[in-house]
Motif scaffolding. Structure first.
Motif, PDB file in Angstrom:
ATOM      1  N   ARG A 233       0.898  -1.117   0.045  1.00 24.11           N
ATOM      2  CA  ARG A 233       0.094  -0.105   0.064  1.00 24.11           C
ATOM      3  C   ARG A 233       1.020   1.215  -0.066  1.00 24.11           C
ATOM      4  O   ARG A 233       0.614   2.406  -0.679  1.00 24.11           O
ATOM      5  N   PHE A 234       1.972   1.128   0.620  1.00 28.65           N
ATOM      6  CA  PHE A 234       3.020   2.484   1.014  1.00 28.65           C
ATOM      7  C   PHE A 234       4.500   1.845   0.227  1.00 28.65           C
ATOM      8  O   PHE A 234       5.089   1.407   1.073  1.00 28.65           O
ATOM      9  N   PRO A 235       4.573   1.617  -1.078  1.00 25.91           N
ATOM     10  CA  PRO A 235       5.693   1.236  -1.415  1.00 25.91           C
ATOM     11  C   PRO A 235       6.910   1.834  -1.153  1.00 25.91           C
ATOM     12  O   PRO A 235       8.069   1.157  -1.083  1.00 25.91           O
ATOM     13  N   ASP A 236       6.936   2.971  -0.572  1.00 24.85           N
ATOM     14  CA  ASP A 236       8.143   3.767  -0.283  1.00 24.85           C
ATOM     15  C   ASP A 236       8.597   3.455   1.331  1.00 24.85           C
ATOM     16  O   ASP A 236       9.709   4.008   1.628  1.00 24.85           O
ATOM     17  N   ALA A 237       7.649   2.850   1.811  1.00 23.02           N
ATOM     18  CA  ALA A 237       8.057   2.768   3.347  1.00 23.02           C
ATOM     19  C   ALA A 237       9.239   2.125   3.759  1.00 23.02           C
ATOM     20  O   ALA A 237       9.672   1.022   3.147  1.00 23.02           O
ATOM     21  N   GLU A 238       9.784   2.497   4.799  1.00 21.02           N
ATOM     22  CA  GLU A 238      11.103   2.112   5.211  1.00 21.02           C
ATOM     23  C   GLU A 238      11.122   1.864   6.714  1.00 21.02           C
ATOM     24  O   GLU A 238      10.428   2.378   7.421  1.00 21.02           O
ATOM     25  N   VAL A 239      12.106   1.234   7.229  1.00 18.75           N
ATOM     26  CA  VAL A 239      12.308   0.866   8.612  1.00 18.75           C
ATOM     27  C   VAL A 239      13.954   1.051   9.260  1.00 18.75           C
ATOM     28  O   VAL A 239      14.625   0.964   8.445  1.00 18.75           O
ATOM     29  N   ARG A 240      14.082   1.997   9.967  1.00 13.02           N
ATOM     30  CA  ARG A 240      15.285   2.332  10.455  1.00 13.02           C
ATOM     31  C   ARG A 240      15.470   1.969  12.008  1.00 13.02           C
ATOM     32  O   ARG A 240      14.679   2.080  12.820  1.00 13.02           O
ATOM     33  N   PHE A 241      16.607   1.004  12.149  1.00 15.32           N
ATOM     34  CA  PHE A 241      17.001   0.482  13.370  1.00 15.32           C
ATOM     35  C   PHE A 241      18.112   1.631  14.003  1.00 15.32           C
ATOM     36  O   PHE A 241      19.124   1.743  13.369  1.00 15.32           O
ATOM     37  N   PHE A 242      17.900   1.981  15.224  1.00 18.23           N
ATOM     38  CA  PHE A 242      19.184   2.402  15.922  1.00 18.23           C
ATOM     39  C   PHE A 242      19.248   1.836  17.257  1.00 18.23           C
ATOM     40  O   PHE A 242      18.249   1.790  18.167  1.00 18.23           O
ATOM     41  N   GLY A 243      20.625   1.442  17.497  1.00 19.21           N
ATOM     42  CA  GLY A 243      20.800   0.469  18.760  1.00 19.21           C
ATOM     43  C   GLY A 243      21.876  -0.576  18.408  1.00 19.21           C
ATOM     44  O   GLY A 243      22.338  -0.574  17.458  1.00 19.21           O
ATOM     45  N   GLN A 244      21.633  -1.725  19.325  1.00 18.44           N
ATOM     46  CA  GLN A 244      22.485  -2.936  19.176  1.00 18.44           C
ATOM     47  C   GLN A 244      21.925  -3.835  19.794  1.00 18.44           C
ATOM     48  O   GLN A 244      20.818  -3.713  20.904  1.00 18.44           O
ATOM     49  N   GLY A 245      22.397  -5.020  19.727  1.00 17.66           N
ATOM     50  CA  GLY A 245      21.761  -6.352  20.563  1.00 17.66           C
ATOM     51  C   GLY A 245      22.313  -7.688  19.907  1.00 17.66           C
ATOM     52  O   GLY A 245      22.697  -7.741  18.730  1.00 17.66           O
ATOM     53  N   THR A 246      21.967  -8.772  20.664  1.00 18.36           N
ATOM     54  CA  THR A 246      22.129  -9.836  20.392  1.00 18.36           C
ATOM     55  C   THR A 246      21.582 -10.435  19.156  1.00 18.36           C
ATOM     56  O   THR A 246      22.035 -11.449  18.494  1.00 18.36           O
ATOM     57  N   ASP A 247      20.364  -9.744  18.789  1.00 22.39           N
ATOM     58  CA  ASP A 247      19.625 -10.264  17.662  1.00 22.39           C
ATOM     59  C   ASP A 247      19.769  -9.438  16.266  1.00 22.39           C
ATOM     60  O   ASP A 247      19.292  -9.655  15.161  1.00 22.39           O
ATOM     61  N   GLU A 248      20.960  -8.364  16.400  1.00 20.32           N
ATOM     62  CA  GLU A 248      21.012  -7.563  15.217  1.00 20.32           C
ATOM     63  C   GLU A 248      21.442  -8.263  14.017  1.00 20.32           C
ATOM     64  O   GLU A 248      20.991  -7.845  12.929  1.00 20.32           O
ATOM     65  N   ALA A 249      22.522  -9.246  14.174  1.00 15.48           N
ATOM     66  CA  ALA A 249      22.633  -9.960  13.032  1.00 15.48           C
ATOM     67  C   ALA A 249      21.633 -10.622  12.266  1.00 15.48           C
ATOM     68  O   ALA A 249      21.725 -10.698  10.916  1.00 15.48           O
ATOM     69  N   ASN A 250      20.895 -11.485  12.990  1.00 15.36           N
ATOM     70  CA  ASN A 250      19.794 -12.009  12.460  1.00 15.36           C
ATOM     71  C   ASN A 250      18.854 -11.037  11.784  1.00 15.36           C
ATOM     72  O   ASN A 250      18.151 -11.249  10.805  1.00 15.36           O
ATOM     73  N   LEU A 251      18.630  -9.697  12.363  1.00 11.71           N
ATOM     74  CA  LEU A 251      17.553  -8.960  11.686  1.00 11.71           C
ATOM     75  C   LEU A 251      18.498  -8.601  10.569  1.00 11.71           C
ATOM     76  O   LEU A 251      17.336  -8.215   9.478  1.00 11.71           O
ATOM     77  N   LYS A 252      19.441  -8.192  10.348  1.00 13.82           N
ATOM     78  CA  LYS A 252      20.160  -7.897   9.285  1.00 13.82           C
ATOM     79  C   LYS A 252      19.845  -8.684   8.043  1.00 13.82           C
ATOM     80  O   LYS A 252      19.606  -8.447   6.976  1.00 13.82           O
ATOM     81  N   ALA A 253      20.167 -10.135   8.496  1.00  9.75           N
ATOM     82  CA  ALA A 253      19.950 -11.225   7.478  1.00  9.75           C
ATOM     83  C   ALA A 253      18.436 -11.339   6.989  1.00  9.75           C
ATOM     84  O   ALA A 253      18.231 -11.487   5.687  1.00  9.75           O
ATOM     85  N   LEU A 254      17.681 -11.171   7.769  1.00 10.21           N
ATOM     86  CA  LEU A 254      16.069 -11.131   7.609  1.00 10.21           C
ATOM     87  C   LEU A 254      15.853  -9.992   6.569  1.00 10.21           C
ATOM     88  O   LEU A 254      15.112 -10.394   5.633  1.00 10.21           O
ATOM     89  N   ALA A 255      16.494  -8.808   6.933  1.00  9.51           N
ATOM     90  CA  ALA A 255      16.049  -7.694   6.146  1.00  9.51           C
ATOM     91  C   ALA A 255      16.663  -7.988   4.636  1.00  9.51           C
ATOM     92  O   ALA A 255      15.851  -7.514   3.717  1.00  9.51           O
ATOM     93  N   ALA A 256      17.931  -8.360   4.705  1.00  7.00           N
ATOM     94  CA  ALA A 256      18.430  -8.726   3.252  1.00  7.00           C
ATOM     95  C   ALA A 256      17.728  -9.477   2.355  1.00  7.00           C
ATOM     96  O   ALA A 256      17.410  -9.434   1.182  1.00  7.00           O
ATOM     97  N   ALA A 257      16.946 -10.466   3.008  1.00  5.99           N
ATOM     98  CA  ALA A 257      16.127 -11.527   2.329  1.00  5.99           C
ATOM     99  C   ALA A 257      14.782 -10.966   2.081  1.00  5.99           C
ATOM    100  O   ALA A 257      14.308 -11.321   0.921  1.00  5.99           O
ATOM    101  N   LYS A 258      14.199 -10.393   2.954  1.00  9.82           N
ATOM    102  CA  LYS A 258      12.848 -10.085   2.755  1.00  9.82           C
ATOM    103  C   LYS A 258      12.707  -8.708   2.013  1.00  9.82           C
ATOM    104  O   LYS A 258      11.652  -8.446   1.226  1.00  9.82           O
ATOM    105  N   VAL A 259      13.200  -7.568   2.372  1.00  8.05           N
ATOM    106  CA  VAL A 259      13.119  -6.278   1.775  1.00  8.05           C
ATOM    107  C   VAL A 259      14.390  -5.652   1.608  1.00  8.05           C
ATOM    108  O   VAL A 259      14.719  -4.565   2.473  1.00  8.05           O
ATOM    109  N   PRO A 260      15.005  -6.188   0.754  1.00  9.86           N
ATOM    110  CA  PRO A 260      16.526  -5.429   0.433  1.00  9.86           C
ATOM    111  C   PRO A 260      16.590  -3.915   0.138  1.00  9.86           C
ATOM    112  O   PRO A 260      15.872  -3.688  -0.598  1.00  9.86           O
ATOM    113  N   GLY A 261      17.451  -3.294   1.033  1.00 10.73           N
ATOM    114  CA  GLY A 261      17.571  -2.033   0.829  1.00 10.73           C
ATOM    115  C   GLY A 261      16.255  -1.151   1.657  1.00 10.73           C
ATOM    116  O   GLY A 261      16.512   0.292   1.328  1.00 10.73           O
ATOM    117  N   ALA A 262      15.428  -1.743   2.143  1.00 13.48           N
ATOM    118  CA  ALA A 262      14.516  -0.922   2.807  1.00 13.48           C
ATOM    119  C   ALA A 262      14.571  -0.790   4.291  1.00 13.48           C
ATOM    120  O   ALA A 262      13.686  -0.220   4.956  1.00 13.48           O
TER     121      ALA A 262
END
Length: 396
Positions: A233-262
């Motif tokens: 519905r909103f093709p330009d919508a993005e998510v921005r993360f600020f912080g860190q933590g033990t799940d950060e690497a998993n979140l980056k991998a998930l983002a690359a697989a699901k919505v690369p660049g967003a």
């Protein structure tokens, strides 16, 4: 009559300003409250990580080197002990009327033992109950039993336990801590920093913001799972993360697989730097993964967003979602991608959610219910009531 000496309080914490984190903010508010109320304070803490900035308070602040994980966190039992063991000897050497400890329970243990040897009381500032969280994790039963016994010992030995919420107080009470020794002080944010007044991040595309710790029990990946549905519905919508933590690497991998660049990861930045990003966001994302033992949590990122007037999208169940819904701070959804996507889309389409909410009302709610300075003063008064020392009595 001899003039009464000021109360001497030592605070032992692995995190403290200028380091970014809820514990650091909470304990600084406590110390500010103690100083405001006439106490003499010393903080025993760790050497701040590189890039944390300079902090020179008017009270004594002693730092010690500490082991940090690859993300720069003091998280993990080896890291905890690298602070706790030196802290034990530092506490034995320092004069004080009382000591304040924060989690983890290993720090509470060294404070309890050193206080026992020095014959002085200590206060435990419980932001959460570790044993409750361990019960929902895949941890050996032996570890759960040992940690439960350790945490129970610390809580029962404390002259007073300060709890950040009624649910945390209820969990503390299960360790047979008398009700009169448990004091609920609430939690909050610096609403001077997290306010609608100030610069706004200049970003062309609409975005959601997630701030703070990224851990498995928070399960922030649900927002990345939901983002492709939002972008229908909103093709330009993005998510921005600020912080860190033990799940950060998993979140980056998930983002690359699901919505690369967003999905963008901006690392840890100071509160004053993150506030403009919150002000410019369509919504702030907060999640508590169900079944992990943290349904009682009320993340301070809720208050930070609402203090800026930004609507919150909460994914999960329990107290955090109730605050968002009942306070008119945004939209609460079950922890499921479709439901979360609908909540994200709703605030993108209309930040007032059909005229039922307003930025001004969110800001006022934080001022009334979640001021960090106010909770710090309440916590300081709770600490001060533990020792009513006669005039002229010296700290030990």
């Amino acid at each position: 009559m001899a003039k009464q000496k000021p109360l001497k309080v030592v605070v032992a914490t692995r995190l403290y300003a200028p380091e970014v984190g809820a514990a650091a903010f909470r304990l600084k508010a406590l110390v500010d409250g103690l100083v405001e109320q006439g106490a003499e304070v010393e903080v025993i803490t760790t050497r701040a990580p590189k890039g944390a900035g300079v902090f020179r308070p008017p009270y004594r602040l002693t730092r010690w080197p500490v082991l940090r994980d690859p993300g720069g966190n003091v998280r993990g039992y080896v890291q905890y002990l690298s602070f706790d063991i030196p802290a034990f000897f530092r506490l034995l050497a320092v004069k004080a009327d009382m000591v304040v400890s924060e989690p983890p329970p290993t720090t509470g243990l060294v404070v309890a033992l050193s206080s026992l040897l020095r014959r002085r009381p200590f206060v435990y500032y419980a932001a959460d109950v570790w044993t409750e969280a361990l019960s929902a994790m895949e941890v050996p039963e032996t570890v759960k039993s040992v940690m439960g016994a350790l945490e129970g010992f610390v809580l029962r030995r404390a002259a007073k336990v300060i709890a950040v919420s009624e649910p945390v107080a209820g969990q503390v009470a299960r360790f047979n801590v008398p009700a009169e020794r448990i004091h609920v002080v609430g939690n909050g944010v610096d609403n001077g920093v997290f306010s609608p007044d100030g610069p706004v991040a200049a970003v062309a595309k609409p975005y959601f913001i997630y701030t703070g710790t990224m851990s498995e029990w928070q399960g922030a990946g649900i927002f990345i799972e939901a983002l492709p549905l939002v972008r229908e519905r909103f093709p330009d919508a993005e998510v921005r993360f600020f912080g860190q933590g033990t799940d950060e690497a998993n979140l980056k991998a998930l983002a690359a697989a699901k919505v690369p660049g967003a999905v963008h990861f901006g690392g840890v930045i100071a509160p004053a730097e993150v506030a403009p990003w919150i002000r410019g966001a369509a919504g702030a994302l907060v999640s508590i993964k169900p079944g992990q033992g943290y349904d009682f949590a009320k993340p301070t990122k809720i208050y930070a967003a609402a203090g800026c007037g930004t609507p919150v999208v909460f994914a999960g169940q329990g107290d955090g979602g109730a605050i968002v819904a009942e306070g008119g701070l945004g939209s609460a959804a079950p922890y499921e991608a479709q439901a979360v996507a609908e909540a994200m889309s709703a605030v993108l389409a209309d930040s007032t959610l059909g005229g039922m909410q307003s930025a001004d009302a969110r800001v006022q709610w934080v001022a009334d219910h979640a001021s960090l300075a106010a909770s710090g003063r309440v916590a300081a008064e709770a600490v001060r009531t533990v020792v009513r020392r006669p005039a002229g009595t010296k700290a030990i």
